[in-house]
Motif scaffolding. Sequence first.
Motif, mmCIF file in Angstrom:
data_model
loop_
_atom_site.group_PDB
_atom_site.id
_atom_site.type_symbol
_atom_site.label_atom_id
_atom_site.label_comp_id
_atom_site.label_asym_id
_atom_site.label_seq_id
_atom_site.Cartn_x
_atom_site.Cartn_y
_atom_site.Cartn_z
ATOM 1 N N LEU A 294 -36.350 33.709 -14.077
ATOM 2 C CA LEU A 294 -37.829 34.562 -14.049
ATOM 3 C C LEU A 294 -37.069 36.240 -13.714
ATOM 4 C CD1 LEU A 294 -39.857 32.163 -11.582
ATOM 5 C CD2 LEU A 294 -39.688 32.337 -14.270
ATOM 6 N N ASP A 295 -37.759 37.058 -14.247
ATOM 7 C CA ASP A 295 -37.633 38.431 -14.078
ATOM 8 C C ASP A 295 -38.382 38.621 -12.530
ATOM 9 O OD1 ASP A 295 -36.235 39.201 -16.279
ATOM 10 O OD2 ASP A 295 -37.926 39.985 -17.421
ATOM 11 N N HIS B 31 -34.757 45.415 -10.047
ATOM 12 C CA HIS B 31 -35.108 44.583 -11.306
ATOM 13 C C HIS B 31 -33.866 43.748 -11.517
ATOM 14 C CE1 HIS B 31 -35.985 44.526 -15.630
ATOM 15 N NE2 HIS B 31 -36.529 43.519 -15.318
ATOM 16 N N ASN C 61 -32.853 39.135 -12.209
ATOM 17 C CA ASN C 61 -33.639 37.638 -12.864
ATOM 18 C C ASN C 61 -33.050 36.663 -11.633
ATOM 19 O OD1 ASN C 61 -33.604 34.907 -14.233
ATOM 20 N ND2 ASN C 61 -34.775 36.740 -15.658
ATOM 21 N N THR D 61 -43.091 42.079 -8.503
ATOM 22 C CA THR D 61 -43.710 41.477 -9.648
ATOM 23 C C THR D 61 -42.703 40.276 -10.223
ATOM 24 O OG1 THR D 61 -45.128 43.169 -10.447
ATOM 25 C CG2 THR D 61 -44.562 41.363 -12.053
ATOM 26 N N GLU E 29 -42.030 37.188 -12.832
ATOM 27 C CA GLU E 29 -42.686 36.421 -14.062
ATOM 28 C C GLU E 29 -43.275 35.167 -13.804
ATOM 29 O OE1 GLU E 29 -40.505 35.247 -18.387
ATOM 30 O OE2 GLU E 29 -39.333 35.980 -16.994
ATOM 31 N N GLY E 30 -44.261 35.211 -14.426
ATOM 32 C CA GLY E 30 -45.068 33.685 -14.073
ATOM 33 C C GLY E 30 -45.822 33.492 -12.965
ATOM 34 N N SER F 224 -48.159 39.581 -9.385
ATOM 35 C CA SER F 224 -47.637 40.898 -8.504
ATOM 36 C C SER F 224 -48.340 40.778 -7.265
ATOM 37 C CB SER F 224 -48.161 41.901 -9.253
ATOM 38 O OG SER F 224 -47.378 42.427 -10.569
#
Length: 281
Positions: free
Chosen positions: A193-194, A206, A208, A262, A264-265, A268
């Motif tokens: 996930l980012d 930033h 993963n 934020t 991913e999935g 935010s």
Amino acid sequence: MKLVSFSTNSNETRPGILFDDTNSILDLTHSGFKDTLGVISREIITTVEAERIPLDEVRVHAPLANPPRIFAIGLNYRDHAKESGMEIPTTPVVFFKLPTAIIGPGEPIVLPKNSTQPDYEAEFAFVIGKGGYRIAAADWRDHVYGYTIVNDVSARDVQFSSTQWSMSKCFPTFCPLGPAIVTADEISDPHALDISLSIDGEMLQHSNTRELVFKIPELIEYLSSITPLLPGDIVSTGTPPGVGLGRNPKRWLKPGETVTVTIEGLGSLTNPVVAELVEGS
């Protein structure tokens, strides 16, 4: 499923299910639940269909305000360990955040007057559903209820004045959490996930979750080898590089800023930053 806590004009916080497609919430008090911890603790959920409440008519709170414990993992991204000037750990570095530090989306992070080095930390967290003692790493999926976002706000001057980190992480408002707990069935691979953090639109972190040193199976096995895990326990898995401590010059949180994490999935998590009011001001 996205599990949330919310309130309406009555100001009573209730558990609910968020439906993104209709921007509405199903109130789970109609199904006999008093709070989200009760939902997490029950293995089978039978919902009573009721009229859904439009999202713009509610206030969304932290999805779990009363976890039994908040475990936090330090130095769990290789590059973050390096920027902190520390060795990559061979055993998970564990500290705690207190539930009294929890706030929800939109609530302000209050910078305490007795710290001059408040820092941000974007973190991916998992929530225990089925508890257990000495859980095998291979059985980790049986024990994860879902995933959420944590901002592990830290007072660095307090942190490094001692060998114990927990107190620096426990000021009121230092645990923004949410906006929802996304159940495990919605995330096929939590290790891909980012994750990012921005302040006023400037991206500062930033990475993963594939970069985690200790992933969920190892963390569950390690933690449960020492203490039985309980339904509702939160495990915040550590922050990637880019924190204020690791920058040159160092970059601390300032009043008037807005921080957004934020994942991913998971959505935010956004919180404004304010200064603690000084007596007499």
